[in-house]
Every structure is written in C-alpha cells, then in structure tokens.
Design a protein around this motif. Structure first.
Motif, mmCIF file in Angstrom:
data_model
loop_
_atom_site.group_PDB
_atom_site.id
_atom_site.type_symbol
_atom_site.label_atom_id
_atom_site.label_comp_id
_atom_site.label_asym_id
_atom_site.label_seq_id
_atom_site.Cartn_x
_atom_site.Cartn_y
_atom_site.Cartn_z
ATOM 1 N N LYS A 227 0.848 -1.193 0.000
ATOM 2 C CA LYS A 227 0.000 0.000 0.000
ATOM 3 C C LYS A 227 0.879 1.236 0.000
ATOM 4 C CE LYS A 227 -3.983 1.980 2.392
ATOM 5 N NZ LYS A 227 -4.907 1.824 3.549
ATOM 6 N N GLU A 228 0.457 2.227 -0.759
ATOM 7 C CA GLU A 228 1.187 3.489 -0.803
ATOM 8 C C GLU A 228 0.589 4.423 0.228
ATOM 9 O OE1 GLU A 228 1.730 7.087 -4.021
ATOM 10 O OE2 GLU A 228 1.843 5.011 -4.796
ATOM 11 N N ILE A 229 1.444 4.940 1.117
ATOM 12 C CA ILE A 229 0.941 5.841 2.146
ATOM 13 C C ILE A 229 1.815 7.096 2.179
ATOM 14 C CG2 ILE A 229 0.088 3.918 3.541
ATOM 15 C CD1 ILE A 229 2.341 4.384 5.488
ATOM 16 N N THR A 230 1.237 8.164 2.730
ATOM 17 C CA THR A 230 1.941 9.440 2.831
ATOM 18 C C THR A 230 2.117 9.798 4.297
ATOM 19 O OG1 THR A 230 0.981 10.195 0.742
ATOM 20 C CG2 THR A 230 1.884 11.877 2.217
ATOM 21 N N ILE A 231 3.332 10.145 4.662
ATOM 22 C CA ILE A 231 3.631 10.596 6.029
ATOM 23 C C ILE A 231 4.362 11.922 5.904
ATOM 24 C CG2 ILE A 231 4.858 10.090 8.172
ATOM 25 C CD1 ILE A 231 4.574 7.136 7.599
ATOM 26 N N GLY A 232 3.703 12.977 6.374
ATOM 27 C CA GLY A 232 4.264 14.318 6.213
ATOM 28 C C GLY A 232 4.337 14.685 4.740
ATOM 29 N N LYS A 233 5.507 15.048 4.262
ATOM 30 C CA LYS A 233 5.693 15.410 2.854
ATOM 31 C C LYS A 233 6.310 14.271 2.046
ATOM 32 C CE LYS A 233 6.315 20.352 3.835
ATOM 33 N NZ LYS A 233 7.208 21.530 3.683
ATOM 34 N N SER A 234 6.435 13.109 2.667
ATOM 35 C CA SER A 234 7.086 11.992 1.985
ATOM 36 C C SER A 234 6.079 10.893 1.648
ATOM 37 C CB SER A 234 8.213 11.405 2.858
ATOM 38 O OG SER A 234 9.185 12.384 3.136
ATOM 39 N N HIS A 235 6.412 10.161 0.590
ATOM 40 C CA HIS A 235 5.562 9.058 0.143
ATOM 41 C C HIS A 235 6.332 7.740 0.318
ATOM 42 C CE1 HIS A 235 2.812 11.960 -1.714
ATOM 43 N NE2 HIS A 235 3.925 12.605 -2.113
ATOM 44 N N ARG A 258 9.439 1.730 2.073
ATOM 45 C CA ARG A 258 10.408 2.171 1.058
ATOM 46 C C ARG A 258 10.032 3.574 0.603
ATOM 47 N NH1 ARG A 258 13.090 -1.728 -3.111
ATOM 48 N NH2 ARG A 258 14.171 -2.042 -1.145
ATOM 49 N N ASP A 259 10.973 4.489 0.715
ATOM 50 C CA ASP A 259 10.725 5.896 0.357
ATOM 51 C C ASP A 259 10.642 6.019 -1.173
ATOM 52 O OD1 ASP A 259 10.650 8.623 -0.020
ATOM 53 O OD2 ASP A 259 12.146 9.040 1.542
ATOM 54 N N ILE A 260 9.469 6.434 -1.659
ATOM 55 C CA ILE A 260 9.269 6.588 -3.112
ATOM 56 C C ILE A 260 8.996 8.054 -3.464
ATOM 57 C CG2 ILE A 260 8.451 4.226 -3.447
ATOM 58 C CD1 ILE A 260 5.579 5.366 -3.484
ATOM 59 N N THR A 261 9.392 8.966 -2.566
ATOM 60 C CA THR A 261 9.128 10.389 -2.797
ATOM 61 C C THR A 261 9.791 10.870 -4.077
ATOM 62 O OG1 THR A 261 9.059 10.738 -0.393
ATOM 63 C CG2 THR A 261 9.280 12.695 -1.790
ATOM 64 N N ALA A 262 11.057 10.531 -4.275
ATOM 65 C CA ALA A 262 11.777 10.970 -5.489
ATOM 66 C C ALA A 262 11.138 10.371 -6.731
ATOM 67 C CB ALA A 262 13.238 10.559 -5.380
ATOM 68 N N MET A 263 10.718 9.100 -6.632
ATOM 69 C CA MET A 263 10.089 8.455 -7.769
ATOM 70 C C MET A 263 8.762 9.131 -8.103
ATOM 71 S SD MET A 263 9.165 4.421 -8.282
ATOM 72 C CE MET A 263 7.731 4.488 -7.210
ATOM 73 N N LYS A 264 8.017 9.530 -7.083
ATOM 74 C CA LYS A 264 6.740 10.214 -7.309
ATOM 75 C C LYS A 264 6.978 11.562 -7.994
ATOM 76 C CE LYS A 264 3.123 9.291 -5.794
ATOM 77 N NZ LYS A 264 1.950 8.599 -6.399
ATOM 78 N N LYS A 265 8.007 12.276 -7.580
ATOM 79 C CA LYS A 265 8.321 13.554 -8.217
ATOM 80 C C LYS A 265 8.707 13.346 -9.672
ATOM 81 C CE LYS A 265 9.830 16.037 -4.057
ATOM 82 N NZ LYS A 265 10.985 16.683 -3.369
ATOM 83 N N LEU A 266 9.477 12.291 -9.931
ATOM 84 C CA LEU A 266 9.882 11.988 -11.309
ATOM 85 C C LEU A 266 8.673 11.643 -12.162
ATOM 86 C CD1 LEU A 266 12.119 11.532 -13.380
ATOM 87 C CD2 LEU A 266 12.339 9.176 -12.536
ATOM 88 N N GLU A 267 7.767 10.848 -11.589
ATOM 89 C CA GLU A 267 6.551 10.495 -12.334
ATOM 90 C C GLU A 267 5.719 11.751 -12.648
ATOM 91 O OE1 GLU A 267 4.462 7.659 -10.008
ATOM 92 O OE2 GLU A 267 5.670 5.949 -10.686
ATOM 93 N N LYS A 268 5.658 12.666 -11.685
ATOM 94 C CA LYS A 268 4.899 13.901 -11.904
ATOM 95 C C LYS A 268 5.548 14.743 -12.996
ATOM 96 C CE LYS A 268 3.019 17.906 -9.467
ATOM 97 N NZ LYS A 268 2.915 18.614 -8.158
ATOM 98 N N ALA A 269 6.888 14.821 -12.969
ATOM 99 C CA ALA A 269 7.606 15.580 -13.999
ATOM 100 C C ALA A 269 7.417 14.948 -15.369
ATOM 101 C CB ALA A 269 9.090 15.643 -13.647
#
Length: 280
Positions: A227-235, A258-269
């Motif tokens: 499951k993908e969850i968000t804690i604070g500003k991180s995914h 597993r921190d996927i914050t960078a991957m989420k930003k890349l997907e958004k870009a």
C-alpha cells in the motif's frame, strides 16, 4: 555386572580406608550389587587417582587415616569433581566431625560397624540424588545455551535490520510495536520516543494501522500486502507480511517502508512533460 540403566561412569565407586577389613567388606558388598569398585588405603593414594584423571560417581571416605585425613581428602577431591557423591565412614566417637564433613559437601555418613543393607541404602539414595542433580545441571546448561543462541540470533537479526535503508517495524499479535530500526525513526522521528513495546495506536499512523488490520483480521489471503501511504511530505510504499512460524498461527506483522518520494516527483515531472508535448 554393570547395574541396569546405569552407565559405566555411574557405577564407579572408590573406597578409601586404612582398615583392610572395611575396604574389602565394602568392595565385596558393592561388587555384588553390580558396582565397579576401587580401593585406596590412605588419602594420598586416593588423591593420586584424581590427579591422574580418574573420575568416580561416589567415594566412601574414612575420616581417620594416616598421611592425609578424610576432611583434607574431601576438600582436595572436590577441586577435581564437584559432582562426586561423598559418604563419610566414621566411628561413633567422631560423629561431630562427620556432621562437619556433611556441611563441607559430603552427602552423608555411616558409623562403624554397619550392615550391608545400611551401606547399600545410603549409596542408592545418594546416587539417585546425584543423578537428579546432574540432570538438573544439564537442563540448566542447555537452557542457558539456548538463551545465548537466541540472544545471538536476535542480536544478529537486529544488526541486519538496522543496516537496512528501508524502514522496518514489527508488530505482535497484541498490536504492539516490538521492534523498529533506525530507518523507521527517520520516517517519523517521534517514534524514537515510544518505549518498546508500544501500542500501534501510539504510533499515530492510521494507514499503517489499517494495513496491519487487513492482515491480522484475515481480510487478505496474500502473504504480502502493499500500500502506498503518505507521512508528512514523503511518500512510502509499505509492504506488510505476517510473521509465521513453520506451523501455527501468525505471530504478528512486519512492515517495510520504502521511500518513493523521489520516484513520485519523477513520475509527476514525466506526466507534465508528456502533457506539454501532447499540447504542442
């Protein structure tokens, strides 16, 4: 013949007495019952047997002997074998000394003259007590060994878990957090102040609680629930799995973040780039 149910070591008895009649009388009585008997006519000869590596289940020791008396012999042989059964042979006039010997580690004493039945009863009871003591000692040593092995495995597991870059949290069947690694504390620093164990509710992470409930309540038949969850500003992508022994019910749940914050930003870009190209 060797006594039934007893090993060769358990039948070894040493008789130490400067009186030939006592030595031979004890030897014949004990041999007739299947014991393996050796004799010595003074304390020094008896001690030599121990210094040469000989071991006995029991020793019958006269208190009054030349060269080395019974009390000194008892003290010396106990340095070689703390488990040996010691029975003191004494005259009525030396009962007080025999009692003192029991305080120093002798199992009991038998006053002269004694009957074969009195001697054999004391030997049997003493050897039974010795066998129980040895069994208790062995079980205690095995338990301590298992505890050391468990502690080593736990320490090894904790070292591996703490080296992981992904956050790890282990929850037991009572919904208590019982383990977390350093990476987990970086996800939510306030978790560092939670004592172990702490209730899952105290972690203040509703999405994690729902994920654990999905596994523990039988809401999913999968071994791993993601499951993908968000804690604070991180995914984070959280993979949760039941902790199961080879047989039996699950013992708890382990969740890996597993921190996927960078991957989420890349997907958004990438999505914005695709939209811009499509518009052009």
């Amino acid at each position: 013949q060797e006594r039934d149910g007893m090993s060769e070591e358990e039948t070894q008895i040493l008789v130490v007495d400067d009186e030939h009649g006592i030595r031979e009388g004890c030897r014949k009585i004990l041999i007739s019952e299947g014991y393996d008997v050796e004799t010595a006519d003074n304390g020094l000869k008896a001690l030599d047997k121990f210094t040469n590596g000989k071991r006995y289940a029991a020793a019958l020791i006269d208190l009054k002997m030349p060269k080395m008396d019974g009390m000194e012999l008892i003290k010396n042989i106990q340095e070689y074998d703390r488990d040996i059964l010691i029975i003191v042979i004494t005259a009525y006039a030396s009962i007080d000394t025999a009692v003192e010997a029991t305080k120093r580690g002798a199992y009991g004493y038998i006053p002269k003259p004694f009957t074969p039945e009195e001697l054999l009863l004391l030997i049997r009871n003493g050897l039974e007590k010795r066998a129980l003591s040895l069994e208790t000692k062995m079980l205690r040593e095995e338990r301590e060994k298992r505890l050391l092995e468990v502690a080593f495995e736990r320490s090894k597991s904790n070292t591996i878990i703490n080296c992981m870059t992904d956050g790890v949290i282990v929850i037991n069947n009572s919904e208590q957090i019982v383990l977390r690694n350093e990476a987990a504390l970086r996800i939510k620093p306030e978790w560092a102040y939670l004592p172990l164990p702490s209730s899952l509710e105290a972690a203040d992470c509703n999405e994690l609680s729902k994920l654990v409930a999905e596994i523990t309540d039988g809401g999913s038949d999968r071994m791993v629930v993601s499951k993908e969850i968000t804690i604070g500003k991180s995914h984070y992508m959280v993979n949760a799995s039941p902790v199961v022994e080879s047989v039996g019910e699950p013992m708890g749940v382990v969740a890996v973040f597993r921190d996927i914050t960078a991957m989420k930003k890349l997907e958004k870009a990438k999505s914005m780039f695709v939209s811009m190209v499509a518009h052009e």
